[in-house]
Write a protein that holds these residues in place. Structure first.
Motif, short mmCIF file in Angstrom:
data_model
loop_
_atom_site.label_atom_id
_atom_site.label_comp_id
_atom_site.label_asym_id
_atom_site.label_seq_id
_atom_site.Cartn_x
_atom_site.Cartn_y
_atom_site.Cartn_z
N PRO A 69 -43.14 18.58 5.99
CA PRO A 69 -42.15 19.53 6.72
C PRO A 69 -42.68 20.96 6.65
CG PRO A 69 -41.25 18.26 4.95
CD PRO A 69 -42.54 17.93 4.80
N LYS A 70 -42.26 21.56 7.86
CA LYS A 70 -42.60 23.11 8.16
C LYS A 70 -42.04 23.66 7.14
CE LYS A 70 -42.50 26.62 11.57
NZ LYS A 70 -42.28 27.16 12.82
N THR A 71 -40.79 23.78 6.41
CA THR A 71 -40.41 24.53 5.36
C THR A 71 -41.28 24.24 4.34
OG1 THR A 71 -38.76 22.76 4.81
CG2 THR A 71 -37.78 24.20 6.17
N SER A 72 -41.65 23.13 3.91
CA SER A 72 -42.58 22.93 2.61
C SER A 72 -43.83 23.97 2.92
CB SER A 72 -42.75 21.49 2.32
OG SER A 72 -41.58 20.92 1.91
N HIS A 118 -52.84 11.26 -2.33
CA HIS A 118 -52.18 10.16 -1.17
C HIS A 118 -52.37 8.97 -2.15
CE1 HIS A 118 -51.53 7.61 2.10
NE2 HIS A 118 -52.41 6.87 1.88
N GLY A 119 -51.45 8.19 -2.13
CA GLY A 119 -51.50 6.81 -2.78
C GLY A 119 -50.04 5.91 -2.67
N THR A 120 -50.23 4.62 -3.40
CA THR A 120 -48.94 3.86 -3.33
C THR A 120 -47.76 4.75 -3.83
OG1 THR A 120 -49.58 2.85 -5.18
CG2 THR A 120 -50.60 1.78 -3.43
N THR A 168 -44.87 10.05 3.96
CA THR A 168 -45.24 10.32 5.37
C THR A 168 -45.77 8.86 5.99
OG1 THR A 168 -47.19 11.24 4.68
CG2 THR A 168 -45.42 12.57 5.16
N GLN A 169 -45.89 8.71 7.15
CA GLN A 169 -46.70 7.71 7.88
C GLN A 169 -48.13 8.25 8.29
OE1 GLN A 169 -45.91 4.88 6.68
NE2 GLN A 169 -44.80 3.68 8.14
N LEU A 170 -48.98 7.91 7.81
CA LEU A 170 -50.51 8.65 8.04
C LEU A 170 -51.25 7.76 8.87
CD1 LEU A 170 -51.44 10.01 4.62
CD2 LEU A 170 -50.38 11.20 6.31
N PRO A 171 -52.03 8.38 9.88
CA PRO A 171 -52.80 7.64 10.75
C PRO A 171 -53.76 6.57 10.00
CG PRO A 171 -53.19 9.82 10.93
CD PRO A 171 -52.34 9.72 9.94
N THR A 172 -54.04 5.42 10.64
CA THR A 172 -54.60 4.39 10.08
C THR A 172 -56.10 4.52 10.51
OG1 THR A 172 -54.13 2.79 11.73
CG2 THR A 172 -53.02 2.92 9.42
#
Length: 91
Positions: free
Chosen positions: A39-42, A60-62, A86-90
């Motif tokens: 998020p932009k605020t972060s 990144h991980g489970t 988040t949903q990252l591209p695969t």
């Protein structure tokens, strides 16, 4: 400051940084973070921390792996520990 990125996030961030422009006050690093769903605020908080010579660690991980990493960072004296789902591209 220092940034540490581990795992598949590295390739996504490098790709985002190669195509990034400073827009709306967000640096190339900020654009890279935004591209992975931070998020932009972060992002503003993280950029300020880096300007103050603090470390930014990104992993990144489970769900279980993230919980374990968060616990390790908290017990190791990290000043602030945030998690972002988040949903990252695969690709």
């Amino acid at each position: 400051g220092h940034v540490m990125v581990f795992g598949p996030l590295v390739s996504w961030m490098i790709g985002a940084l190669e195509n990034a422009a400073v827009v709306g006050g967000i640096s190339a690093l900020g654009a890279g973070l935004r591209s992975i769903g931070i998020p932009k605020t972060s992002i503003v908080d993280y950029e300020n921390a880096l300007k103050a010579s603090k470390f930014l660690v990104i992993a990144h991980g489970t769900t279980d792996e993230v919980a374990k990493a968060k616990s390790i960072l908290e017990t190791s004296g990290a000043t602030k520990v945030n998690t972002h789902e988040t949903q990252l591209p695969t690709n």
